[in-house]
Design an enzyme around this catalytic site. Structure first.
Site, PDB file in Angstrom:
ATOM      1  N   LYS A 186       0.823  -1.212   0.000  1.00  0.00           N
ATOM      2  CA  LYS A 186       0.000   0.000   0.000  1.00  0.00           C
ATOM      3  C   LYS A 186       0.857   1.262   0.000  1.00  0.00           C
ATOM      4  O   LYS A 186       0.454   2.291  -0.559  1.00  0.00           O
ATOM      5  CB  LYS A 186      -0.948  -0.020   1.198  1.00  0.00           C
ATOM      6  CG  LYS A 186      -1.965  -1.154   1.171  1.00  0.00           C
ATOM      7  CD  LYS A 186      -2.880  -1.099   2.376  1.00  0.00           C
ATOM      8  CE  LYS A 186      -3.916  -2.216   2.344  1.00  0.00           C
ATOM      9  NZ  LYS A 186      -3.334  -3.542   2.510  1.00  0.00           N
TER      10      LYS A 186
ATOM     11  N   GLU B 288      -1.988   6.662   8.903  1.00  0.00           N
ATOM     12  CA  GLU B 288      -2.604   7.764   8.181  1.00  0.00           C
ATOM     13  C   GLU B 288      -3.803   8.271   8.977  1.00  0.00           C
ATOM     14  O   GLU B 288      -4.253   7.604   9.924  1.00  0.00           O
ATOM     15  CB  GLU B 288      -3.049   7.320   6.787  1.00  0.00           C
ATOM     16  CG  GLU B 288      -4.132   6.268   6.778  1.00  0.00           C
ATOM     17  CD  GLU B 288      -4.471   5.792   5.372  1.00  0.00           C
ATOM     18  OE1 GLU B 288      -3.673   6.044   4.450  1.00  0.00           O
ATOM     19  OE2 GLU B 288      -5.541   5.172   5.197  1.00  0.00           O
TER      20      GLU B 288
ATOM     21  N   HIS C 244     -13.349  -3.732   9.632  1.00  0.00           N
ATOM     22  CA  HIS C 244     -12.790  -3.290   8.358  1.00  0.00           C
ATOM     23  C   HIS C 244     -13.031  -4.294   7.237  1.00  0.00           C
ATOM     24  O   HIS C 244     -12.362  -4.248   6.200  1.00  0.00           O
ATOM     25  CB  HIS C 244     -11.297  -2.985   8.485  1.00  0.00           C
ATOM     26  CG  HIS C 244     -10.957  -2.064   9.614  1.00  0.00           C
ATOM     27  ND1 HIS C 244     -11.300  -0.734   9.632  1.00  0.00           N
ATOM     28  CD2 HIS C 244     -10.332  -2.296  10.801  1.00  0.00           C
ATOM     29  CE1 HIS C 244     -10.887  -0.182  10.760  1.00  0.00           C
ATOM     30  NE2 HIS C 244     -10.302  -1.100  11.482  1.00  0.00           N
TER      31      HIS C 244
ATOM     32  N   ARG D 124      -7.485  -8.133  -8.535  1.00  0.00           N
ATOM     33  CA  ARG D 124      -8.215  -9.400  -8.659  1.00  0.00           C
ATOM     34  C   ARG D 124      -9.695  -9.085  -8.769  1.00  0.00           C
ATOM     35  O   ARG D 124     -10.110  -7.922  -8.719  1.00  0.00           O
ATOM     36  CB  ARG D 124      -7.978 -10.274  -7.414  1.00  0.00           C
ATOM     37  CG  ARG D 124      -8.313  -9.530  -6.119  1.00  0.00           C
ATOM     38  CD  ARG D 124      -8.284 -10.411  -4.901  1.00  0.00           C
ATOM     39  NE  ARG D 124      -8.313  -9.668  -3.657  1.00  0.00           N
ATOM     40  CZ  ARG D 124      -9.392  -9.132  -3.111  1.00  0.00           C
ATOM     41  NH1 ARG D 124     -10.547  -9.223  -3.717  1.00  0.00           N
ATOM     42  NH2 ARG D 124      -9.323  -8.498  -1.955  1.00  0.00           N
TER      43      ARG D 124
END
Length: 645
Positions: free
Chosen positions: A116, A191, A226, A283
Site C-alpha cells: 500500500k 494515516e 474493516h 483481482r
C-alpha cells in the site's frame, strides 16, 4: 483458447468460476484440502486434485502444489479467484513459467499494488488524490484519530483505529505482529482516520490492447472489523462531478501500472464529498455480483476472454437499476463477531441470487473464512432492491451455526441505511440496537416456541414405543391440574423461556396465551389461530435444536433438559476457549502475575480472523495452559484467574 481451467481456490468463488466455465464450454479442475474433500466445489468441477493437509499454509497457499496440480490434470490455464494467492505476483509468474495462461493482471502490475505504501507513491505520480501518511514518531493529539494499517494483505488484518496518543505504541506493535503472522510482512504505516467517511470503489477492466473500462461505483461502507458486510451498486448519493472524478482516477490508476483484466480501485469519500485513494485490489472482488447485475455482464467470463486476448468494446453497456449484496457469515455479531462452526443442515433463500460456498449437510470448520453465501437482490430502484433483500433474508431457511442474518435484516431496514446516510462506522455505532435480543414479551418468539413444542409433541406421539401410556393418552387427567411446561433457550443470545401448556380432550392449549389455538400440528408443520388470524410455522429438529421458519422470520431454540448436567459447570475464573482455533500469540504474563479485567492474555486465530482473549476478572493468574501454535477446541481450558490479591 482456454480448454481446461484449474481454479486455485475453494468454496463460493470456486463454485462461481466453475459455473461460468460450464456455460462457456471450458473443462474445470478443482483443488481441495483434506477438510474440503467432500466440498461442493470439489464435487462440481470435472476433475479434482487433493492438496494434502487442512491448513491454508499447507494447501491453498502452496503455489508449487497448485501449478503441479494444473499440469497433472491437463489444465492449460489457472484462475486464482480472490483471497489466498490471487494477488501474489510470484504465483502468477510460476503459472506463466509453467506454460499456463494466467487469468489475471501481469505480475508487474500486481507487485506495484502489493504494498500500500508503494501503491500510494505510484498513485501520487498519476495524479490520483490520496491521504498523506503520518510519521508515528511525530504524531500529535491534533492528528487523532489515526489508522494503523498493514502495508501488505487486506481483509482488515493488521488494522487498528487509535483514538488516544498513549495507545499508539501498543497498537503499532499489535498491528505489526498480526501483519507478520497473516502476510509474512510486518510493514505498517499510519494515516488519518476519517470519521464519517464512506468506502466507495470503482470496478475496472482492461484488455491487452489498451482499452480500459470503468464499470460504475460500488458503496461498501457497511463493514465490521474493516471487512465488508453489505455492498451496493451504484453508490447512492454521489453527484456527477464526484462520480466523474472517481472514474477518471480509477482509469488513471489502471493505466499507470499497465493493468490487464479485472481490478478494483478503492477510495474513501469524506463527509465533505472529497475522494482519496485507498488501495487497488488486483483481482476480482467478493462484491462483483452487484456490478454484474446492473451491467448485465458475467465478469468471470470477461476475465477469461481478456486472458484469451479478446478486445473490449470501446465502451461498456449502460447500467440499469440497482443491486444490493449482503454477506451471510457463520458468526455471532452480539459476541464480538465470534465465528461459528457446525453442520449447515439447510441453506435456502428463495427468490434471490445466492452465491454460496457450502451445500446442505456440509460442515463449517475453523480453517477458512466464515462467509457462507452472498445474497444479491436487484430491482429498478434502490428502495425496491433493499426491500427485496431484507424480505428474502427474513424468509430464508438457515439451519446450522449461528449467522449474522438478523443483523443484516435490521441493518437493511435501519432508517439511516434506507436514506443512504451510511458510513464506515455504521455497524459499530448501531451494533447494540442491531443485535439486541427480542424482549421477553415478544409475541412472534412466543408463538414460535409454542409451535416448536406442538411439533415435538406431535413427533413423539407418532413414534411407536417411544411414549408412556400417559403420553399416548395425551397426558389427560380427570380433574384440572397445574400446567405442564417445557423450557427453551433462544439462539443466539441464550435467553431462556418456559412454555406452559395443557393437553385436554380438545388438544394442546397454551396456558399463558388464551387467544391462541392449535389448528393443526405435525412433526414439521404447525398451524396456529392467533386471535382469528391463521399463521403457519415450519419446524425442523436437528438434535436438541429446533428451527422454526415463518413468513415473519426464522427462530432457533435449544430444547433444555428438565435436569441440567451438574458436570457442565466450570470453576470460577476459568478462561475457556470461545471457539476452536490456534493460539497465535500469548501476552507477556506469567503464573503469579496480577491481571486486570479485560487485560489481553492471548490471541486465537480462527476462520482467518484474530480474536483477543481477555482476563474475565481482576485477580491473580494461577494457571496458563496456552502456548503459541497450540490447537484448541471450543471449551478448552486456557487459563485461570483467581479473584483477589
Amino acid at each position: 483458447m482456454i480448454r481446461s481451467l484449474l481454479v486455485a481456490n475453494r468454496a463460493e468463488i470456486a463454485r462461481r468460476i466453475v459455473r461460468t466455465c460450464r456455460d462457456l464450454g471450458i473443462a474445470t479442475v478443482a483443488v481441495h484440502s483434506d477438510a474440503d474433500a467432500g466440498a461442493p466445489h470439489a464435487r462440481e468441477a470435472d476433475t479434482a486434485v487433493r492438496l494434502p493437509g487442512d491448513a491454508p499454509a499447507d494447501t491453498y497457499l502452496r503455489g508449487d502444489l497448485l501449478v503441479k496440480a494444473a499440469l497433472a490434470a491437463g489444465a492449460d490455464a489457472v484462475h486464482p479467484g480472490y483471497g489466498f494467492l490471487s494477488e501474489h505476483a510470484d504465483f502468477a509468474r510460476a503459472v506463466r513459467d509453467a506454460g499456463l495462461t494466467w487469468v489475471g493482471p501481469p505480475p508487474e502490475a500486481m507487485e506495484a499494488m502489493a504494498s500500500k505504501t508503494r501503491a500510494k507513491e505510484i498513485m501520487r505520480k498519476a495524479g490520483v488524490p490520496l491521504l498523506d501518511a503520518i510519521d508515528p514518531a511525530e504524531a500529535t493529539a491534533d492528528d487523532l484519530p489515526l489508522l494503523v494499517k498493514a502495508a501488505a494483505g487486506g481483509g482488515g488484518r493488521g488494522m487498528r483505529v487509535v483514538r488516544e496518543l498513549d495507545a499508539l505504541p501498543a497498537e503499532l506493535d499489535s498491528a505489526r505482529a498480526e501483519a507478520a503472522s497473516a502476510f509474512g510482512d510486518g510493514e505498517i504505516f499510519v494515516e488519518p482516520y476519517m470519521e464519517g467517511a464512506r468506502h466507495v470503489e470503482v470496478q475496472v477492466f482492461a484488455d491487452t490492447h489498451g482499452t480500459v473500462w470503468t464499470l460504475g461505483t460500488r458503496d461498501c461502507s457497511l463493514q465490521r472489523r474493516h471487512q465488508k458486510v453489505i455492498e451496493e451498486a451504484p453508490a447512492p448519493g454521489l453527484d456527477e462531478e464526484l462520480r466523474r472524478t472517481l472514474a477518471e482516477s480509477a482509469a488513471n490508476a489502471a493505466r499507470a501500472i499497465g493493468y490487464e483484466g479485472a481490478g478494483t480501485v478503492e477510495f474513501l469519500v469524506s463527509s465533505a464529498g472529497r475522494a482519496y485513494f485507498l488501495e487497488m485490489n488486483t483481482r476480482l472482488q467478493v462484491e462483483h455480483p452487484v456490478t454484474e447485475e446492473i451491467y448485465g455482464l458475467d465478469l468471470v467470463a470477461l476475465q477469461l476472454r481478456i486472458a484469451e486476448g479478446e478486445r473490449l468494446d470501446a465502451e461498456p453497456s449502460a447500467p440499469r437499476g440497482h443491486a444490493v449484496e449482503a454477506r451471510l457469515y457463520a458468526e455471532d455479531p452480539a459476541r464480538d463477531w465470534r465465528p461459528q462452526t457446525g453442520i449447515m443442515h439447510r441453506l435456502e433463500i428463495p427468490g434471490l441470487r445466492v452465491d454460496s460456498g457450502p451445500a446442505d449437510g456440509d460442515a463449517i470448520g475453523v480453517h477458512y473464512d466464515p462467509m457462507l453465501a452472498k445474497v444479491i437482490a436487484v430491482a429498478p430502484t434502490r428502495a425496491e432492491a433493499v426491500r427485496r433483500l431484507a424480505h428474502g433474508l427474513e424468509r430464508a431457511r438457515i439451519h446450522g451455526p449461528v449467522t449474522n442474518r438478523e443483523l443484516l435484516v435490521r441493518a437493511l431496514r435501519h432508517p439511516e441505511f434506507e436514506a443512504a446516510r451510511m458510513d464506515t462506522g455504521f455497524l459499530e455505532r448501531h451494533l447494540a440496537e442491531l443485535t439486541a435480543a427480542a424482549p421477553d414479551d415478544d409475541e412472534a418468539a412466543s408463538l414460535a416456541e409454542l409451535a416448536a413444542l406442538a411439533a415435538a409433541l406431535a413427533d413423539a406421539a407418532r413414534r411407536p414405543g417411544t411414549a408412556t401410556v400417559a403420553g399416548r393418552l395425551g397426558g389427560w387427567r380427570n380433574v384440572p391440574s397445574q400446567p405442564q411446561s417445557r423450557s427453551y433457550r433462544a439462539e443466539p443470545g441464550g435467553t431462556e423461556h418456559e412454555v406452559r401448556y395443557r393437553l385436554t380432550r380438545e388438544g394442546l392449549h397454551a396456558a399463558d396465551m388464551p387467544d391462541v389455538g392449535v389448528l393443526g400440528a405435525a412433526a414439521e408443520l404447525v398451524v396456529l389461530d392467533v386471535a382469528g388470524v391463521r399463521r403457519t410455522f415450519e419446524v425442523t429438529a436437528h438434535g436438541d435444536r429446533r428451527y422454526v421458519d415463518t413468513p415473519q422470520g426464522g427462530f432457533v431454540f435449544t430444547a433444555l433438559p428438565r435436569f441440567p448436567d451438574p458436570t457442565a459447570r466450570a470453576e470460577p475464573g476459568s478462561l475457556l476457549a470461545p471457539m476452536p482455533g490456534t493460539v497465535v500469540r500469548v501476552a507477556e504474563v506469567a503464573v503469579g502475575d496480577r491481571v486486570e479485567a479485560g487485560q489481553p492474555l492471548l490471541w486465537l486465530e480462527a476462520m482467518k480472523m484474530e480474536h483477543r482473549v481477555t482476563a474475565p476478572a481482576a485477580g491473580v493468574l494461577t494457571a496458563l495452559h496456552a502456548t503459541t501454535g497450540r490447537q484448541v477446541e471450543v471449551g478448552a481450558l486456557l487459563a485461570v484467574v483467581a479473584a483477589g490479591e
